[in-house]
Design an enzyme around this catalytic site. Structure first.
Site, PDB file in Angstrom:
ATOM      1  N   ARG A  33      34.268  33.175  38.283  1.00 35.30           N
ATOM      2  CA  ARG A  33      35.263  32.187  37.868  1.00 35.30           C
ATOM      3  C   ARG A  33      34.905  30.774  38.319  1.00 35.30           C
ATOM      4  O   ARG A  33      35.147  29.811  37.619  1.00 35.30           O
ATOM      5  CB  ARG A  33      36.644  32.572  38.401  1.00 35.30           C
ATOM      6  CG  ARG A  33      37.338  33.629  37.570  1.00 35.30           C
ATOM      7  CD  ARG A  33      38.759  33.837  38.001  1.00 35.30           C
ATOM      8  NE  ARG A  33      38.850  34.423  39.335  1.00 35.30           N
ATOM      9  CZ  ARG A  33      39.986  34.725  39.945  1.00 35.30           C
ATOM     10  NH1 ARG A  33      41.133  34.490  39.344  1.00 35.30           N
ATOM     11  NH2 ARG A  33      39.989  35.264  41.141  1.00 35.30           N
ATOM     12  N   LYS A 157      45.466  49.160  34.566  1.00 35.09           N
ATOM     13  CA  LYS A 157      44.175  49.838  34.416  1.00 35.09           C
ATOM     14  C   LYS A 157      44.220  50.864  33.277  1.00 35.09           C
ATOM     15  O   LYS A 157      43.249  51.025  32.532  1.00 35.09           O
ATOM     16  CB  LYS A 157      43.787  50.525  35.723  1.00 35.09           C
ATOM     17  CG  LYS A 157      43.575  49.580  36.889  1.00 35.09           C
ATOM     18  CD  LYS A 157      42.509  48.531  36.601  1.00 35.09           C
ATOM     19  CE  LYS A 157      41.103  49.105  36.491  1.00 35.09           C
ATOM     20  NZ  LYS A 157      40.072  48.041  36.328  1.00 35.09           N
TER      21      LYS A 157
END
Length: 296
Positions: A33, A157
């Site tokens: 990032r 998830k």
């Protein structure tokens, strides 16, 4: 020389994946990032073989985070996904970035004619959120109980992995999808921060767990999880989903092990891992933040 794209390359598991890929002679493109933060990327640049590693900026919350990064790679390891138990807005902070990030990567991969396999780091959370001692879990099992209100991380998830398999079923890409589903991943960290599983041991030692709960975990070493990703990438016969879990230990057994290692201090002593203790623990869970409380 074959090239591998690893998303979230500075993560706990991903850092070990990058290390093993470099050791095996691959070229690696890693997304992070923040390229300018030496605290989060310095350990990658210090790895043996890092001359074959290139880092690029990408954020899974962006509309098209991976763009043309997949054009000149042979394999993809998609590990980037938020991993926290408590957030202010589970849909915004967990589910949406997990699902959208996965689909963004798969869409980018679909544009490539070079990619052979895409390995997605999923989780035991996509298998179950409430194991049944009378049922042996396999790769055929799916978590059907989690929701935004119940174990939102587990739900994120599950939704992300289902979205991946649905994408493959609908679009029939020229590459194979494989998912790795580890349970509690622990072991040495390349990063300056602790991952969630290692944090459990720290929390136990400093007294953040006031009691011993009736919790049981399947542990797996991070180096084995990384190796599983490489094997899934390299082995022609690999396909589908793969559970990764080694030894199973209850919280009581973990506390006893820490004592054997010489830790005493603030380890929990009161046990709520009994017939009468579990209802008490459930009542106590309502005093916890929503994510932690629903997990308990």
């Amino acid at each position: 020389m074959e090239r591998v794209l690893v998303s979230g390359a500075n993560g706990f598991i991903a850092s070990h994946i990058v290390e093993q890929l470099l050791a095996a002679g691959y070229e690696v493109v890693g997304t992070v990032r923040n390229l300018g933060d030496s605290k989060t990327v310095g350990h990658l640049e210090a790895l043996p073989g890092s001359k074959r590693l290139s880092l690029v900026a990408a954020d899974i919350t962006d509309t098209d985070p991976f763009g043309k990064l997949t054009a000149d790679v042979d394999y993809v390891m998609h590990t980037a996904s938020p991993y926290v138990m408590h957030v202010a807005d589970p849909q915004r902070d967990l589910v949406t970035p997990a699902v959208n990030g996965t689909l963004a990567m798969l869409r980018a991969c679909q544009e490539s004619t070079r990619i052979k396999r895409v390995i997605v780091t999923s989780s035991m959370a996509a298998i179950t959120d409430e194991p049944d001692r009378n049922h042996v879990l396999t790769e055929a099992d799916w978590n059907e109980k989690s929701s935004i209100a119940r174990n939102p991380y587990y739900f994120s998830k599950t939704q992300a992995e289902r979205a991946a398999w649905d994408f493959v079923s609908e679009h029939q890409p020229g590459w194979a999808l494989i998912t790795i589903n580890p349970f509690m991943v622990l072991g040495p960290s390349h990063t300056p921060s602790l991952n969630t599983t290692n944090q459990i041991f720290v929390d136990l030692m400093v007294g953040k767990y006031p009691v011993i709960f009736a919790l049981t975990w399947g542990f797996v070493d991070v180096r084995d999880v990384a190796l599983a990703h490489l094997r899934a990438m390299e082995r022609p016969a690999a396909s589908g989903r793969y559970l990764c879990a080694g030894e199973t230990r209850s919280m009581r057994q973990v506390v006893a092990h820490l004592k054997r290692l010489g830790y005493r201090g603030n380890l929990p002593r009161l046990g709520l891992d009994s017939v009468w203790g579990t209802p008490v623990a459930k009542l106590l869970s309502y005093a916890q933040p929503q994510g932690v409380g629903s997990y308990l």
